[in-house]
Design an enzyme around this catalytic site. Structure first.
Site, mmCIF file in Angstrom:
data_model
loop_
_atom_site.group_PDB
_atom_site.id
_atom_site.type_symbol
_atom_site.label_atom_id
_atom_site.label_comp_id
_atom_site.label_asym_id
_atom_site.label_seq_id
_atom_site.Cartn_x
_atom_site.Cartn_y
_atom_site.Cartn_z
ATOM 1 N N HIS A 284 -57.680 43.813 -98.667
ATOM 2 C CA HIS A 284 -57.950 42.862 -99.747
ATOM 3 C C HIS A 284 -59.456 42.616 -99.809
ATOM 4 O O HIS A 284 -60.178 42.955 -98.883
ATOM 5 C CB HIS A 284 -57.214 41.536 -99.516
ATOM 6 C CG HIS A 284 -57.633 40.849 -98.265
ATOM 7 N ND1 HIS A 284 -57.071 41.130 -97.034
ATOM 8 C CD2 HIS A 284 -58.599 39.930 -98.032
ATOM 9 C CE1 HIS A 284 -57.666 40.398 -96.103
ATOM 10 N NE2 HIS A 284 -58.607 39.659 -96.677
ATOM 11 N N HIS B 65 -66.759 43.282 -99.928
ATOM 12 C CA HIS B 65 -66.352 44.426 -99.118
ATOM 13 C C HIS B 65 -64.868 44.341 -98.782
ATOM 14 O O HIS B 65 -64.247 43.297 -98.918
ATOM 15 C CB HIS B 65 -67.151 44.468 -97.813
ATOM 16 C CG HIS B 65 -66.771 43.353 -96.886
ATOM 17 N ND1 HIS B 65 -67.254 42.061 -97.038
ATOM 18 C CD2 HIS B 65 -65.938 43.310 -95.813
ATOM 19 C CE1 HIS B 65 -66.724 41.292 -96.112
ATOM 20 N NE2 HIS B 65 -65.928 42.028 -95.343
#
Length: 156
Positions: free
Chosen positions: A44, A130
């Protein structure tokens, strides 16, 4: 009577096909020792980490998320550059970055403002969009990623 606390973060979910592609890419990195790979179902893009919050705050969070999500349509995210937190000399986390982070950063800033105005605290450290691929189990020595290992993928 004590409040129920829930460990909470706000993130952008990754579709299943992309999760499979990321997992297959990580298999190419099996030469890296001392790393615990993130399970594909846990991939995620975290926007906000709120920590342990009282369950009673959840309806307000839903309201905030609805408000923000209604303002944005689907958009493309490109994954690419890879790196380490804090750095490659003493790696703790291996990550893949976002090539075009402008939309993600815009959403993050709006969420931050709404959370602050609602007196909901969250981790305010600097934001580097990220996906975490793995965490090092112990102090590791400097690690290099070969130049020919490039990760490029787009998702909506």
């Amino acid at each position: 009577m004590s409040e129920n606390l829930i460990r909470t973060f706000i993130s952008i979910e990754i579709d299943e096909d992309t999760k499979k592609e990321i997992a297959n890419y990580c298999k190419r990195l099996n030469y890296i020792k001392g790393i615990k790979w993130v399970e594909p179902y846990n991939y995620h893009l975290t926007l906000n980490f709120l920590g342990e919050i009282p369950e009673i705050i959840i309806p307000k969070l839903i309201e905030i998320l609805d408000k923000v999500s209604l303002k944005y349509s689907s958009f493309k995210i490109e994954l690419g550059d890879m790196g380490f937190f804090p750095n490659s000399k003493k790696p703790r986390v291996l990550w893949v970055g976002i090539k075009n982070p402008e939309q993600v950063i815009k959403i993050k800033k709006e969420l931050d403002e709404l959370l602050k105005s609602s007196n909901i605290s969250f981790d305010e450290k600097s934001f580097k969009p990220h996906l975490t691929l793995g965490r090092f189990k112990e102090d590791s020595k400097q690690i290099f990623l070969p130049e020919d290992l490039k990760f490029e993928i787009s998702l909506l």
